[in-house]
Motif scaffolding. Structure first.
Motif, short mmCIF file in Angstrom:
data_model
loop_
_atom_site.label_atom_id
_atom_site.label_comp_id
_atom_site.label_asym_id
_atom_site.label_seq_id
_atom_site.Cartn_x
_atom_site.Cartn_y
_atom_site.Cartn_z
N ASP A 117 6.54 42.29 21.25
CA ASP A 117 5.29 42.18 20.25
C ASP A 117 5.80 43.15 18.99
O ASP A 117 6.77 43.41 19.09
CB ASP A 117 4.53 43.91 20.90
N GLY A 118 4.90 43.02 17.91
CA GLY A 118 5.70 43.07 16.98
C GLY A 118 6.28 42.32 15.48
O GLY A 118 6.77 42.68 14.88
N TYR A 119 7.09 41.04 16.55
CA TYR A 119 7.57 39.90 15.72
C TYR A 119 7.03 38.70 15.16
O TYR A 119 6.08 38.58 15.93
CB TYR A 119 8.16 38.89 16.37
N ASP A 120 6.17 38.15 14.09
CA ASP A 120 5.92 36.97 13.76
C ASP A 120 6.04 35.96 14.93
O ASP A 120 7.60 35.91 14.98
CB ASP A 120 5.79 36.89 12.65
N LYS A 121 5.47 34.27 15.07
CA LYS A 121 5.17 33.81 16.09
C LYS A 121 6.52 32.83 15.18
O LYS A 121 7.89 32.30 16.21
CB LYS A 121 4.18 32.69 15.87
N ASP A 141 3.79 34.07 22.26
CA ASP A 141 2.98 32.97 23.57
C ASP A 141 3.20 33.55 24.99
O ASP A 141 2.15 33.26 25.65
CB ASP A 141 3.01 31.43 23.12
N TYR A 142 4.63 34.00 25.66
CA TYR A 142 4.47 33.77 26.19
C TYR A 142 5.00 35.30 27.40
O TYR A 142 5.04 35.80 27.91
CB TYR A 142 6.03 33.03 26.43
N THR A 143 4.85 36.51 26.27
CA THR A 143 4.95 37.68 26.57
C THR A 143 3.90 38.64 26.41
O THR A 143 3.33 38.44 25.60
CB THR A 143 6.17 37.50 26.04
N SER A 144 3.84 39.61 26.93
CA SER A 144 2.66 41.40 26.04
C SER A 144 3.27 41.56 25.83
O SER A 144 2.97 42.56 25.34
CB SER A 144 2.06 41.04 27.47
N ASN A 145 4.68 41.88 26.12
CA ASN A 145 5.28 42.98 25.54
C ASN A 145 6.94 43.54 24.47
O ASN A 145 6.93 43.80 23.36
CB ASN A 145 5.66 43.92 26.16
N ALA A 146 7.46 42.24 25.38
CA ALA A 146 9.12 41.96 24.45
C ALA A 146 8.66 42.34 23.39
O ALA A 146 9.60 42.48 22.72
CB ALA A 146 9.83 41.07 25.66
N GLY A 187 12.34 30.02 16.87
CA GLY A 187 13.81 29.62 17.88
C GLY A 187 14.53 30.26 18.40
O GLY A 187 15.45 29.39 19.27
N LEU A 188 13.99 30.93 19.10
CA LEU A 188 13.95 31.38 20.34
C LEU A 188 13.97 30.59 21.96
O LEU A 188 14.37 31.04 22.95
CB LEU A 188 14.09 33.10 21.12
N LEU A 189 12.85 29.84 22.10
CA LEU A 189 11.91 29.26 22.98
C LEU A 189 12.04 27.46 22.24
O LEU A 189 11.91 27.06 21.53
CB LEU A 189 11.16 29.39 22.73
N GLU A 190 13.44 26.78 23.52
CA GLU A 190 13.55 25.91 22.68
C GLU A 190 12.87 24.87 24.28
O GLU A 190 11.83 24.99 24.66
CB GLU A 190 15.02 25.83 23.87
#
Length: 332
Positions: A8-12, A1-6, A17-20
């Motif tokens: 990429d390739g991961y499901d939401k 939701d907050y990045t365009s590249n970093a 869990g990385l975004l508190e």
């Protein structure tokens, strides 16, 4: 939701869990700071009125230096916890319902934060810890004005350019009008606030002229006792405490000393050498002729000044006392 590249390739679900949750963390922080400050104030005696808080954080007896010192750790905690509480509340103040609070709970917490922020201001004044608001962290000042008590900013700003002691020196008894309403409406609270501030001033200035400020301390003790015994009218008390404040702030008046003692240092030597004018002047000359640049911070230069004083005084203990006295004089 907050990045365009970093990411990429991961499901939401993989990165959730990385975004508190900011509001959840904000609520947790607010609850923790509230709990800490509530626990600190829990031992305050019923009915937990202003006087009870003054006794707990300031002193049981007005102007009692030992009690003020003993309760200093409590006051430091109160100031620290209140700052943390203001920040925690301000971070979610406009989103309390979204954070999980009901409208009534949000209102109750707002009132509680106001109470503790106001309590901090009262305790700072009452204990003599108050500082010029120009030294306040600008962000903290903004948070308080924006979220806690912007309506009181006019009252608080009365102290912006000077301490309570300086305000009394400048305005006399009229300085009371600059105190917060919760203090100035109570004659006892006004008296205790002034007494604590004057006591702190006396303690701070004592190294400059121990004898003079010992006398100021005795006068303050006598005035406090007169007030407590109701042996003096409030108006008369205010006149005397204002005069004592001026004497403590301004130091010894030149008109009360021989004309040769024309500096604060000479007067301090006179007061602490049994009012021996010739000896005070001799030691003043000895210090001025023997001192070298940065003599206080160089043990060899300091010894030179001590030796010059020792030539005029026989008692080693008195030599050390006078050396410490001259070390505390700005003009040397």
């Amino acid at each position: 939701d907050y990045t365009s590249n970093a990411l990429d390739g991961y499901d939401k679900e993989d990165v959730a869990g990385l975004l508190e949750d900011r509001l959840a963390k904000g609520k947790e922080r607010l609850e923790e700071t509230l709990e800490a400050i509530r626990a600190l104030c829990e031992p305050v005696e019923p009915p937990k009125d202003d006087a009870a808080y003054y006794r707990f954080f300031s002193s049981e007896e007005p102007g009692n230096a030992e009690q003020l010192k003993e309760n200093e750790p409590r006051r430091v905690k109160l100031y620290k916890y209140t700052s943390a509480l203001v920040r925690a509340y301000a971070s979610i103040a406009n989103e309390m319902e979204e954070a999980g609070y009901s409208r009534q709970e949000a209102k109750d917490i707002e009132e509680e934060v106001k109470f503790y922020e106001h309590l901090r201001s009262q305790i700072k004044l009452h204990s003599g810890d108050a500082i010029d608001l120009k030294l306040y962290e600008p962000i903290m000042r903004h948070l308080i004005d924006s979220y806690i008590r912007a309506e009181e900013s006019e009252v608080v700003s009365a102290f912006e350019d000077m301490s309570l002691v300086q305000l009394i020196v400048e305005r006399g008894a009229d300085a009371i009008e600059a105190l917060p309403g919760s203090i100035k409406k109570d004659e006892k609270a006004v008296a205790e606030t002034i007494e604590n501030n004057v006591r702190k001033l006396i303690i701070e200035q004592t190294p400059v002229n121990p004898k003079y400020y010992e006398n100021m301390s005795e006068l303050l003790d006598a005035l406090i006792e007169q007030r407590r015994q109701k042996a003096i009218a409030y108006k008369e008390y205010l006149e005397e405490i204002v005069e004592l404040t001026k004497q403590s702030k301004n130091g010894p008046a030149g008109s009360e000393y021989p004309s040769t003692l024309n500096t604060p240092a000479k007067r301090a030597l006179f007061d602490n050498l049994g009012q021996d004018e010739s000896l005070a002047l001799a030691i003043d000359r000895a210090v001025r002729t023997s001192r070298q640049d940065d003599w206080r911070n160089n043990k060899f230069k300091l010894k030179k000044v001590r030796f010059a004083i020792k030539e005029l005084l026989e008692d080693d203990e008195q030599v050390d006392v006078i050396l410490e006295l001259v070390t505390n004089q700005n003009e040397y």
